[in-house]
Design an enzyme around this catalytic site. Structure first.
Site, PDB file in Angstrom:
ATOM      1  N   ASP A  81      75.128  82.897  68.204  1.00  0.00           N
ATOM      2  CA  ASP A  81      74.853  82.345  66.827  1.00  0.00           C
ATOM      3  C   ASP A  81      76.179  82.067  66.220  1.00  0.00           C
ATOM      4  O   ASP A  81      77.035  82.814  66.215  1.00  0.00           O
ATOM      5  CB  ASP A  81      74.169  83.770  66.207  1.00  0.00           C
ATOM      6  CG  ASP A  81      73.828  83.588  64.866  1.00  0.00           C
ATOM      7  OD1 ASP A  81      72.803  82.937  64.515  1.00  0.00           O
ATOM      8  OD2 ASP A  81      74.606  83.996  63.741  1.00  0.00           O
ATOM      9  N   ASN A  89      76.580  75.887  55.021  1.00  0.00           N
ATOM     10  CA  ASN A  89      75.588  75.071  54.485  1.00  0.00           C
ATOM     11  C   ASN A  89      75.605  75.345  52.785  1.00  0.00           C
ATOM     12  O   ASN A  89      75.478  73.987  52.235  1.00  0.00           O
ATOM     13  CB  ASN A  89      74.219  75.302  55.054  1.00  0.00           C
ATOM     14  CG  ASN A  89      73.957  74.675  56.224  1.00  0.00           C
ATOM     15  OD1 ASN A  89      74.474  73.878  56.659  1.00  0.00           O
ATOM     16  ND2 ASN A  89      72.941  75.168  57.023  1.00  0.00           N
ATOM     17  N   HIS A  94      74.570  70.509  53.908  1.00  0.00           N
ATOM     18  CA  HIS A  94      73.792  70.516  55.144  1.00  0.00           C
ATOM     19  C   HIS A  94      74.349  69.446  56.043  1.00  0.00           C
ATOM     20  O   HIS A  94      74.366  69.457  57.366  1.00  0.00           O
ATOM     21  CB  HIS A  94      72.327  70.265  54.887  1.00  0.00           C
ATOM     22  CG  HIS A  94      71.581  71.517  54.717  1.00  0.00           C
ATOM     23  ND1 HIS A  94      71.164  72.480  55.284  1.00  0.00           N
ATOM     24  CD2 HIS A  94      71.174  71.940  53.034  1.00  0.00           C
ATOM     25  CE1 HIS A  94      70.559  73.631  54.558  1.00  0.00           C
ATOM     26  NE2 HIS A  94      70.653  73.217  53.259  1.00  0.00           N
ATOM     27  N   ASP A  98      75.618  70.194  59.813  1.00  0.00           N
ATOM     28  CA  ASP A  98      75.162  69.391  60.878  1.00  0.00           C
ATOM     29  C   ASP A  98      76.408  69.184  61.699  1.00  0.00           C
ATOM     30  O   ASP A  98      76.442  69.034  63.073  1.00  0.00           O
ATOM     31  CB  ASP A  98      74.650  68.081  60.750  1.00  0.00           C
ATOM     32  CG  ASP A  98      73.016  68.349  60.310  1.00  0.00           C
ATOM     33  OD1 ASP A  98      72.673  69.539  60.273  1.00  0.00           O
ATOM     34  OD2 ASP A  98      72.510  67.412  59.606  1.00  0.00           O
ATOM     35  N   GLU A 124      70.861  77.636  64.045  1.00  0.00           N
ATOM     36  CA  GLU A 124      72.405  77.606  64.481  1.00  0.00           C
ATOM     37  C   GLU A 124      72.600  78.598  65.732  1.00  0.00           C
ATOM     38  O   GLU A 124      73.513  79.154  65.904  1.00  0.00           O
ATOM     39  CB  GLU A 124      73.214  78.325  63.172  1.00  0.00           C
ATOM     40  CG  GLU A 124      73.008  79.712  62.779  1.00  0.00           C
ATOM     41  CD  GLU A 124      71.904  79.932  61.942  1.00  0.00           C
ATOM     42  OE1 GLU A 124      71.906  80.995  61.165  1.00  0.00           O
ATOM     43  OE2 GLU A 124      71.135  79.091  61.660  1.00  0.00           O
TER      44      GLU A 124
END
Length: 206
Positions: A81, A89, A94, A98, A124
């Site tokens: 994780d 984010n 966002h 990415d 994630e």
């Protein structure tokens, strides 16, 4: 091809040019993974990271379970994780999130052995399959992956972060299903996050 002087002197759309370069980079990365055998069909591919997707993961885990039942050589599953990813984010957007996930995916692939497989599990989270690898032998591999994830900053040219990851791992048990070993690795991941993140926790079973 003949271009007019006006066409040659027209300003270049730098945004479009950057998008084209990015698309070429993503295509090259996908071709590399196809040629190396990491992925065998485009239906196995996660659209963002270029990693194997959850469909491929479920198929490969069942194959590895069958191999374990025949050979007696166990495998290890690790859940990963990206720590505090929601903050990335929220703070940077966002689009940059990415970029972080794509970069982490590349670093995971670089850190693992050729026979290992890494999958985009969702959001994630990622899953790593280490074939014919007992838990204690998996630990140095996973520690290397954890260190490399955050040893360099991740940048898109205008902003940068250093992204750590938490990892939980479990070895398949003799009478266990794929679902059980994945659940145990997820529980170990939870303990890693509760213990401060940026660490590897092992689940030794009962």
């Amino acid at each position: 091809l003949v271009l007019s002087r006006r066409a040659l002197e027209a300003p270049i759309d730098t945004t479009l040019f950057a998008d084209i370069l990015y698309s070429m980079h993503e295509f090259d990365r996908l071709v590399d993974r196809l040629l190396s055998g990491v992925i065998t069909t485009l239906t196995d591919v996660d659209g963002l990271t270029g990693l194997l997707n959850r469909t491929a993961m479920e198929r490969d885990l069942e194959k590895e379970l069958a191999h374990f039942q025949r050979s007696g050589r166990p495998f290890t599953v690790a859940m990963i994780d990206a720590d505090l990813f929601k903050r990335v984010n929220d703070e940077f957007g966002h689009g940059f999130g990415d970029v972080v996930l794509e970069t982490l995916a590349d670093r995971f692939v670089e850190s693992l052995r050729p026979r290992d497989r890494v999958y985009r599990y969702g959001g994630e989270e990622f899953l790593v399959l280490l074939p014919e690898t007992p838990l204690e032998s998996a630990l140095p591999v996973l520690e290397r992956l954890r260190r490399r994830a955050s040893e360099r900053t991740i940048s898109d040219g205008s902003q940068a972060v250093r992204q750590s990851v938490s990892i939980g791992a479990a070895e398949i048990g003799r009478e266990e299903s794929v679902e059980v070993v994945v659940a145990r690795s997820d529980q170990a991941l939870y303990r890693a996050k509760q213990a401060g993140r940026d660490r590897v926790e092992l689940d030794h079973g009962s």
